[in-house]
Scaffold this motif. Structure first.
Motif, PDB file in Angstrom:
ATOM      1  N   ASP A  26       0.784  -1.159   0.112  1.00 43.71           N
ATOM      2  CA  ASP A  26      -0.077   0.053   0.075  1.00 43.71           C
ATOM      3  C   ASP A  26       0.911   1.369   0.079  1.00 43.71           C
ATOM      4  OD1 ASP A  26       0.959  -0.309   2.478  1.00 43.71           O
ATOM      5  OD2 ASP A  26      -0.458   0.138   3.768  1.00 43.71           O
ATOM      6  N   THR A  27       2.130   1.070  -0.333  1.00 48.37           N
ATOM      7  CA  THR A  27       3.144   2.221  -0.213  1.00 48.37           C
ATOM      8  C   THR A  27       3.900   2.402  -1.324  1.00 48.37           C
ATOM      9  OG1 THR A  27       3.044   1.944   2.212  1.00 48.37           O
ATOM     10  CG2 THR A  27       4.993   3.026   1.214  1.00 48.37           C
ATOM     11  N   LYS A  28       3.976   3.950  -1.731  1.00 53.23           N
ATOM     12  CA  LYS A  28       4.996   4.170  -2.930  1.00 53.23           C
ATOM     13  C   LYS A  28       6.318   4.364  -2.167  1.00 53.23           C
ATOM     14  CE  LYS A  28       1.765   5.945  -6.086  1.00 53.23           C
ATOM     15  NZ  LYS A  28       1.093   7.196  -6.615  1.00 53.23           N
ATOM     16  N   LYS A  67       4.865  -3.551   8.012  1.00 54.37           N
ATOM     17  CA  LYS A  67       4.464  -2.071   8.070  1.00 54.37           C
ATOM     18  C   LYS A  67       4.638  -1.861   9.307  1.00 54.37           C
ATOM     19  CE  LYS A  67       0.845   1.008   6.411  1.00 54.37           C
ATOM     20  NZ  LYS A  67      -0.611   1.413   6.041  1.00 54.37           N
ATOM     21  N   VAL A  68       5.237  -0.847   9.722  1.00 59.22           N
ATOM     22  CA  VAL A  68       5.474  -0.283  11.018  1.00 59.22           C
ATOM     23  C   VAL A  68       4.796   1.150  11.103  1.00 59.22           C
ATOM     24  CG1 VAL A  68       7.691  -1.324  11.073  1.00 59.22           C
ATOM     25  CG2 VAL A  68       7.667   1.204  10.374  1.00 59.22           C
ATOM     26  N   THR A 106       9.581  -3.495  14.615  1.00 63.70           N
ATOM     27  CA  THR A 106       8.886  -2.174  14.790  1.00 63.70           C
ATOM     28  C   THR A 106       9.512  -1.063  13.942  1.00 63.70           C
ATOM     29  OG1 THR A 106       9.684  -1.671  17.075  1.00 63.70           O
ATOM     30  CG2 THR A 106       7.664  -2.979  17.039  1.00 63.70           C
ATOM     31  N   HIS A 107      10.669  -1.245  13.634  1.00 65.01           N
ATOM     32  CA  HIS A 107      11.478   0.041  12.944  1.00 65.01           C
ATOM     33  C   HIS A 107      11.977  -0.224  11.708  1.00 65.01           C
ATOM     34  CE1 HIS A 107      11.521   1.060  17.251  1.00 65.01           C
ATOM     35  NE2 HIS A 107      11.835   2.375  16.872  1.00 65.01           N
ATOM     36  N   LEU A 108      12.007  -1.417  11.132  1.00 62.94           N
ATOM     37  CA  LEU A 108      12.326  -1.933  10.006  1.00 62.94           C
ATOM     38  C   LEU A 108      11.248  -2.226   8.935  1.00 62.94           C
ATOM     39  CD1 LEU A 108      15.015  -1.669  11.326  1.00 62.94           C
ATOM     40  CD2 LEU A 108      15.933  -3.330  10.071  1.00 62.94           C
ATOM     41  N   ASN A 157       8.588   2.952   5.840  1.00 64.62           N
ATOM     42  CA  ASN A 157       9.583   4.098   6.506  1.00 64.62           C
ATOM     43  C   ASN A 157      10.868   4.033   5.820  1.00 64.62           C
ATOM     44  OD1 ASN A 157      10.329   1.759   8.025  1.00 64.62           O
ATOM     45  ND2 ASN A 157      11.268   2.902   9.377  1.00 64.62           N
ATOM     46  N   LEU A 158      10.956   3.373   4.695  1.00 65.97           N
ATOM     47  CA  LEU A 158      12.441   3.123   3.820  1.00 65.97           C
ATOM     48  C   LEU A 158      12.534   3.968   2.437  1.00 65.97           C
ATOM     49  CD1 LEU A 158      13.909  -0.373   3.329  1.00 65.97           C
ATOM     50  CD2 LEU A 158      13.192   1.046   1.190  1.00 65.97           C
TER      51      LEU A 158
END
Length: 412
Positions: free
Chosen positions: A12-14, A213-214, A180-182, A186-187
């Protein structure tokens, strides 16, 4: 090919990808940069650092030695490191070996070496490093300066932890931090070398599909203290280690970053030719070197600097730092200084972009800070055109730079 920023869709992310292709050398480099996942995200001091080091211990299946042997056999470099704001996993290899490198990266992300033995090894190394730092007076002075400048914020805490906090980190803590961070959402991907974007997209898709997904949150702003504190730390030292800092009310989002770059260069970033070096070393011989920088990041903007001097000249050197900054702000710079800064900053530009990694790093920074690609080059033209009056107006509207706090390792 010049650097570009493209996007690939993962679930769901670009996901943005900073990319440059070049076949001068048949090598490919890929970085997975996880934002808001660095030292400032620690729930326990040193946790992000321990998590990155555990990812360098290979997979649970192969162990650290077995995994390292696989890397060495194919001349693959694969590892993780962490900074204040980001957590980075990087892989590079010859083009012919890169498909296998991606398989190893996938194996690492799916099966990290989550064993007590691996964690104990990493913690032993970190504790040994921290014990060495107990006699590293630069480290002590710098850490204490952050405590003064950023009281009550994550920046004031010890990034690498303390003996107590590192000892308390559990395998569950590390697993939870990584889980929770990788995340894929958020990349920022950074890819360069002998590779097409379609190939890069395929590799990234393979890898990122494995990530969760975080939760993400905006970067919290931190303001440096203007209280002009002085902290003396007594140690068995033969000289004084003087670290200093002040607020700099200037955002990374400002468009005239070139003015801050010139001011930084002339105040303390130039080495010989800067005000600090000229006044403290050249004219008075109180130190081998005095430096400072105007740091502008997403969370905070501030001045920081350092020097070493004899115990007998500690007070003189401290007072001189304050005077140099006071005079710099109140009187500004000279036409000769401005011309020298222009010549260096413009003339040395090719040295800052001669390698693929340098160009990708610059492009990443431009994207990360919300600037158009080519921003740095455009700033050079503005450096060439800026007038003395414009520079001195810029410097004089920042009197907060004179609100210096000091952290000094000394001896009674």
């Amino acid at each position: 090919m010049a650097e570009t920023v493209k996007e690939i869709e993962i679930k769901d992310t670009k996901v943005p990808v900073v990319f440059e292709t070049g076949n001068f050398v048949p090598i490919i480099s890929m970085q997975l940069v996880f934002t808001n996942a660095g030292h400032l995200s620690n729930s326990k001091d040193g946790l992000a650092s321990i998590a990155s080091k555990l990812l360098n211990e290979g997979t649970r299946k192969d162990g650290s030695v077995g995994f390292a042997q696989k890397l060495d056999a194919h001349a693959i470099e694969l590892g993780a490191h962490v900074g204040r704001e980001s957590f980075v996993v990087e892989v590079s290899a010859l083009k012919s070996e890169f498909p296998y490198a991606i398989e190893l990266l996938k194996a690492l992300l799916q099966d990290p070496n989550y064993t007590k033995e691996a964690l104990d090894q990493v913690k032993r190394q970190k504790i040994g490093w921290l014990k060495q730092k107990e006699s590293d007076f630069d480290y002590i002075a710098g850490s204490k300066l952050r405590e003064i400048l950023f009281k009550g914020s994550p920046l004031a805490r010890p990034y690498d932890g303390t003996l107590k906090s590192v000892a308390s980190i559990s395998l569950e803590d590390v697993q939870n931090f990584i889980a929770t961070h990788l995340g894929y959402n958020n990349l920022i991907g950074v890819v360069g070398g002998d590779i097409s974007f379609d190939e890069a997209q395929n590799y990234l898709t393979e890898v990122l599909q494995l990530l969760p997904k975080v939760e993400t949150s905006p970067v919290k702003k931190i303001k440096a203290s203007d209280q002009k504190e002085t902290l003396l730390i007594n140690e068995d030292t033969q000289q004084a280690y003087i670290y200093f800092g002040a607020p700099f009310d200037y955002s990374y989002e400002e468009k005239d970053q070139y003015k801050a770059k010139i001011a930084e260069y002339l105040l303390g970033g130039a080495g010989f030719g800067s005000r600090l070096m000229e006044e403290i070393r050249v004219k008075r011989g109180l130190t081998y070197g005095a430096y400072c920088a105007l740091r502008r990041t997403k969370p905070v903007s501030y001045l920081s600097g350092y020097l070493q001097t004899k115990l007998s000249t500690q007070d003189e050197a401290k007072a001189l730092v304050q005077k140099v900054v006071d005079d710099f702000v109140s009187k500004g710079i000279t036409a000769d200084e401005l011309q020298a800064a222009k010549e260096f900053l413009v003339g040395s530009e090719p040295l800052r972009t001669e390698t693929l990694s340098q160009r990708l790093h610059r492009a990443y920074n431009e994207f990360y800070y919300g600037r158009p690609l080519g921003f740095s080059k455009a700033q050079l033209k503005k450096i060439e055109a800026v007038t003395l009056e414009e520079m001195n107006t810029f410097i004089k509207v920042h009197p907060e730079l004179t609100e210096l706090s000091f952290s000094i390792v000394t001896k009674k």
